[in-house]
Write a protein that holds these residues in place. Structure first.
Motif, short mmCIF file in Angstrom:
data_model
loop_
_atom_site.label_atom_id
_atom_site.label_comp_id
_atom_site.label_asym_id
_atom_site.label_seq_id
_atom_site.Cartn_x
_atom_site.Cartn_y
_atom_site.Cartn_z
N TYR A 194 -3.79 1.26 15.65
CA TYR A 194 -2.43 1.30 15.29
C TYR A 194 -1.89 2.36 16.25
CZ TYR A 194 -2.43 -1.83 11.30
OH TYR A 194 -2.62 -2.89 10.65
N TYR A 239 0.28 5.25 1.19
CA TYR A 239 -0.76 6.20 1.95
C TYR A 239 0.29 7.89 1.92
CZ TYR A 239 -3.16 2.51 4.19
OH TYR A 239 -3.70 1.28 4.43
N PHE A 250 4.60 -0.72 8.46
CA PHE A 250 4.98 0.49 7.62
C PHE A 250 6.18 0.77 7.65
CE2 PHE A 250 0.82 2.82 6.96
CZ PHE A 250 -0.02 1.98 7.58
N TYR A 308 0.78 -1.34 -0.18
CA TYR A 308 -0.02 0.06 0.11
C TYR A 308 0.90 1.11 0.10
CZ TYR A 308 -2.97 -3.59 1.91
OH TYR A 308 -3.77 -4.75 1.99
N GLY A 319 -6.90 3.74 -4.65
CA GLY A 319 -7.64 4.33 -3.19
C GLY A 319 -8.11 5.36 -3.20
N PHE A 325 3.96 7.23 3.10
CA PHE A 325 4.31 5.78 3.86
C PHE A 325 3.98 4.67 2.91
CE2 PHE A 325 5.61 7.22 8.03
CZ PHE A 325 4.79 8.55 8.16
N LEU A 333 -5.14 6.51 1.42
CA LEU A 333 -4.76 5.65 0.83
C LEU A 333 -4.39 6.11 -0.66
CD1 LEU A 333 -3.78 2.58 0.57
CD2 LEU A 333 -6.05 1.94 -0.02
N SER A 372 1.51 -6.39 3.97
CA SER A 372 0.51 -7.18 4.69
C SER A 372 0.42 -8.59 3.97
CB SER A 372 -0.89 -6.86 4.92
OG SER A 372 -1.51 -7.77 5.75
N LEU A 381 -0.68 -4.58 9.30
CA LEU A 381 -0.03 -3.69 8.29
C LEU A 381 1.57 -3.26 8.84
CD1 LEU A 381 -2.77 -1.38 7.12
CD2 LEU A 381 -1.42 -2.48 5.67
N GLY A 394 6.35 5.75 10.92
CA GLY A 394 5.30 5.10 10.37
C GLY A 394 4.32 4.55 11.36
N PRO A 395 3.11 4.15 11.22
CA PRO A 395 2.18 3.72 12.39
C PRO A 395 2.66 2.27 12.70
CG PRO A 395 0.86 4.82 10.70
CD PRO A 395 2.27 4.60 9.98
N ARG A 396 2.36 1.72 13.79
CA ARG A 396 2.49 0.37 14.25
C ARG A 396 1.54 -0.25 14.85
NH1 ARG A 396 6.91 0.26 19.21
NH2 ARG A 396 5.31 1.16 20.88
N PHE A 397 1.27 -1.49 14.48
CA PHE A 397 0.06 -2.26 15.02
C PHE A 397 0.13 -2.45 16.44
CE2 PHE A 397 -2.94 -5.78 14.53
CZ PHE A 397 -2.55 -6.71 15.77
N TYR A 408 -3.04 0.65 -4.12
CA TYR A 408 -2.51 -0.57 -3.17
C TYR A 408 -2.34 -1.73 -4.45
CZ TYR A 408 -7.68 -1.82 -4.19
OH TYR A 408 -8.57 -2.15 -4.77
N ARG A 413 -8.16 -1.58 3.74
CA ARG A 413 -7.31 -0.48 4.26
C ARG A 413 -7.35 0.75 3.78
NH1 ARG A 413 -4.13 -5.20 4.69
NH2 ARG A 413 -4.59 -6.02 6.77
N LEU A 414 -8.70 1.24 3.32
CA LEU A 414 -9.05 2.38 2.49
C LEU A 414 -9.20 3.37 3.72
CD1 LEU A 414 -11.43 1.13 -0.23
CD2 LEU A 414 -9.12 1.76 -0.39
#
Lengths: 113, 106
Positions: free
Chosen positions: B36, A35, A104, A33, A58, A90, A45, A94, A102, B43-46, A48, B93-94
């Motif tokens: 997240y 973003y 990143f 993806y 997206g 970013f 988004l 996944s 996800l 970056g974001p993390r889970f 993807y 993931r949109l």
């Protein structure tokens, strides 16, 4: 293990120039993806890919293109950059397009003048 | 396309439990709820993922009521390092949304 690698980390370019942001993952994930993150707008988004050879649009795809020639790489191209594309980008991946974590990258900060 | 709604920001004192809510009225039957965390310049993390009832891991707990139209992320005894933006993501993931800025105060 590197995970997700993005390049460049930061870039300034003139409007009208072509730019490709690179994204490589070493986790053999099927889905990838792109973003963009702008202040006050969160993560949106752009494009993807659920698996190599396929891509999808997206929420904000205009002005951007992607390709997925293989599992590991998912480059994002700005054919003719405009100032509104100034943002932090970013890349994420996944192992599933529906569920699962996800992962990143650290982001690419792009400034278009 | 499931959309999420979260408070824009919230403050909490160090050592307190923080509960962050997310509304997702249009959640689909097969959608999972994922949270997240994002620190500045990263970056974001889970953090955690769930489908219904309660899920707990070493970092947080996720509470999901029976109708699944909302969820609550619970962070026990927050520290200054928990200051971050927290995103609730539902289904595909949109729809990442704007997130919730949590600031932990000493």
């Amino acid at each position: 293990i590197a995970g997700i690698t993005q390049a460049p980390t930061s870039q300034i370019l003139a409007a009208g120039r072509r730019m490709t942001l690179r994204c490589t993952q070493d986790m053999r994930h099927n889905a990838m993806y792109w973003y963009r993150q702008d202040l006050g707008l969160g993560l949106r988004l752009i494009h993807y890919s659920n698996t190599a050879g396929t891509t999808g649009k997206g929420e904000v795809p205009d002005g951007y293109s992607v390709s997925r020639a293989n599992t590991d790489d998912f480059p994002l191209t700005l054919a003719s950059a405009v100032p509104s594309q100034t943002s932090v980008y970013f890349c994420a991946s996944s192992d599933s397009s529906d569920t699962g974590e996800l992962f990143f990258g650290e982001g690419s900060r792009l400034t278009v003048l | 396309l499931a959309k999420t709604t979260q408070p824009i920001s919230m403050d909490s004192y160090e050592g307190q439990e923080v509960n962050i809510t997310c509304s997702h009225n249009n959640i689909a039957t097969n959608d999972y709820i994922t949270w997240y965390q994002q620190f500045p310049s990263q970056g974001p993390r889970f953090i955690i993922q769930g489908y219904k009832t309660k899920v707990t891991n070493e970092v947080a707990s996720l509470f999901i009521p029976a109708d699944r139209k909302s969820s609550t992320l619970s962070l026990p005894r927050v520290s200054l390092s928990d200051t971050a933006v927290y995103y609730c993501l539902v289904g595909d993931r949109l729809a990442f949304g704007k997130g919730n800025q949590v600031v932990v105060i000493p």
